[in-house]
Every structure is written in structure tokens, then in C-alpha cells.
Design a protein around this motif. Structure first.
Motif, short mmCIF file in Angstrom:
data_model
loop_
_atom_site.label_atom_id
_atom_site.label_comp_id
_atom_site.label_asym_id
_atom_site.label_seq_id
_atom_site.Cartn_x
_atom_site.Cartn_y
_atom_site.Cartn_z
N UNK A 47 -45.12 -39.33 -40.08
CA UNK A 47 -46.43 -38.88 -39.61
C UNK A 47 -46.30 -38.25 -38.23
N UNK A 48 -46.94 -37.14 -38.05
CA UNK A 48 -46.92 -36.47 -36.74
C UNK A 48 -47.88 -37.18 -35.78
N UNK A 55 -43.91 -33.81 -33.48
CA UNK A 55 -44.20 -32.95 -34.63
C UNK A 55 -42.99 -32.96 -35.56
N UNK A 56 -43.22 -32.59 -36.81
CA UNK A 56 -42.12 -32.50 -37.76
C UNK A 56 -41.07 -31.50 -37.25
N UNK A 57 -41.55 -30.40 -36.74
CA UNK A 57 -40.65 -29.37 -36.23
C UNK A 57 -39.73 -29.94 -35.16
N UNK A 58 -40.30 -30.64 -34.20
CA UNK A 58 -39.51 -31.15 -33.07
C UNK A 58 -38.61 -32.32 -33.46
N UNK A 95 -44.26 -32.06 -44.08
CA UNK A 95 -43.09 -32.94 -43.88
C UNK A 95 -41.96 -32.52 -44.81
N UNK A 96 -42.29 -32.38 -46.10
CA UNK A 96 -41.26 -32.00 -47.08
C UNK A 96 -40.71 -30.61 -46.78
N UNK A 101 -36.40 -27.04 -44.83
CA UNK A 101 -35.93 -26.05 -43.84
C UNK A 101 -34.71 -26.57 -43.10
N UNK A 102 -34.73 -27.87 -42.78
CA UNK A 102 -33.60 -28.48 -42.09
C UNK A 102 -32.37 -28.48 -42.99
#
Length: 180
Positions: A47-48, A55-58, A95-96, A101-102
Motif C-alpha cells: 500500500x502506498x 509510492x510504488x514507483x519509489x 502495484x502489479x 515494470x521492475x
């Protein structure tokens, strides 16, 4: 940054050296990547928390990218990335997508990448997750399509990582399902 608590330090074994560092400052820890065989990325959030900058990105993508970029010259090193079940709607789509992307970023690196895709993980260190997992398992029918993606013990994920380290990976992506 995960702090080394007394509880965590008590779990220390002679084969583990605990080092506290800011993940986003690789100049402080990248020297540790010299002469290593495996890096395991367990960094993440489900959860962000935008107020805290979580954040998910960070926390997911940027953290893995920082580690991977620091490993750029680590030929012969294997990067084990714990992702998530991408084929579920039980976690936020963003999230997914960040996990995917990762994965894509890591798979394009020169070093070997192994991806584990567990579903909901639970274990004794977080009793509230054990209760939730038991509730989910109690409501699932073994003939249901959801049965395949049922909760998985974190210990089983750890055993899979151990096997990959000791025996080498059998494949690049592991879709981890409940293992009992």
C-alpha cells in the motif's frame, strides 16, 4: 530504510553480517557488491503512503533500479527479485504494474535475473497476516480457479530462494503457489 532492531539482531547468525545503509545512496554500500554471487531484493510495499513519500514507483521500482544499476559491473552475479502474482485482482493494479515494470527493467540487465512471483505471503512474524491467510484459505474451494493463487507461507518462499542459491535456478521466472 529498515532499521536493525534488537529483535532483528537477535536473529543474527554467524554467517550473516548486518549492515545498515540508505538504499538510495549506493555510494555508501556498493562496495559490498564486490565478489558476491547473489543479491536478493525483498524491498517493497503493498500500500502506498503518499504523505510519507512511499509510492510504488519509489519503494519498488526505484529501489530495484538503484540496486541493479550499482550491480552493473557485477558479472556472474544473480539478482533474485521477489515480485508478485501478476495474474490476480487481489492487489492494486498500479502495484502489479510497478512490479512488472521492475521485472522488465531487471531482465534487460547484463547479470542473471531470477524472478519469484508469490501471491499473498504470510508467516509467524506477522500474526495479523496469518489470521487473514487462514480466513482466505478457509473460504476457498479446492476446485476454484482462485485455489492456485492461494496464500503462501513466507518460509516456503525463503526455501525456494535457498534452493535457487544452492542448486542454481531451473528457470528465470518462478510462479510460486501454495506449497503444502
Amino acid at each position: 530504510t529498515r532499521k536493525l532492531t534488537d529483535d532483528l539482531l537477535q536473529k543474527k547468525t554467524k554467517s550473516i553480517e548486518w549492515i545498515e545503509a540508505d538504499l538510495y545512496q549506493p555510494s555508501k554500500w556498493s562496495y559490498l557488491l564486490e565478489d558476491i554471487d547473489v543479491v536478493i531484493d525483498l524491498v517493497g510495499i503493498v500500500r502506498e503512503d503518499l504523505e510519507k513519500g512511499l509510492t510504488y514507483q519509489h519503494v519498488i521500482f526505484d529501489a530495484a533500479k538503484t540496486i541493479a544499476d550499482a550491480m552493473e559491473d557485477s558479472k556472474g552475479t544473480t539478482f533474485i527479485y521477489v515480485s508478485t502474482n501478476l495474474n490476480t485482482d487481489h492487489t492494486p493494479e498500479k502495484y502489479r504494474q510497478t512490479k512488472k515494470d521492475t521485472e522488465d527493467y531487471l531482465l534487460n540487465k547484463a547479470f542473471s535475473t531470477v524472478i519469484l512471483r508469490p501471491g499473498f505471503m504470510y508467516g509467524a512474524s506477522r500474526p495479523e497476516k496469518v489470521v487473514l491467510a487462514e480466513k482466505i484459505l478457509g473460504n476457498l474451494d479446492q476446485d476454484s480457479p482462485a485455489w492456485e493463487g492461494r496464500p503462501i507461507l513466507v518460509d516456503d518462499v525463503a526455501k525456494t530462494i535457498r534452493t535457487i542459491i544452492l542448486d542454481g535456478p531451473e528457470r528465470q521466472i518462478y510462479e510460486l503457489e501454495h506449497m503444502h
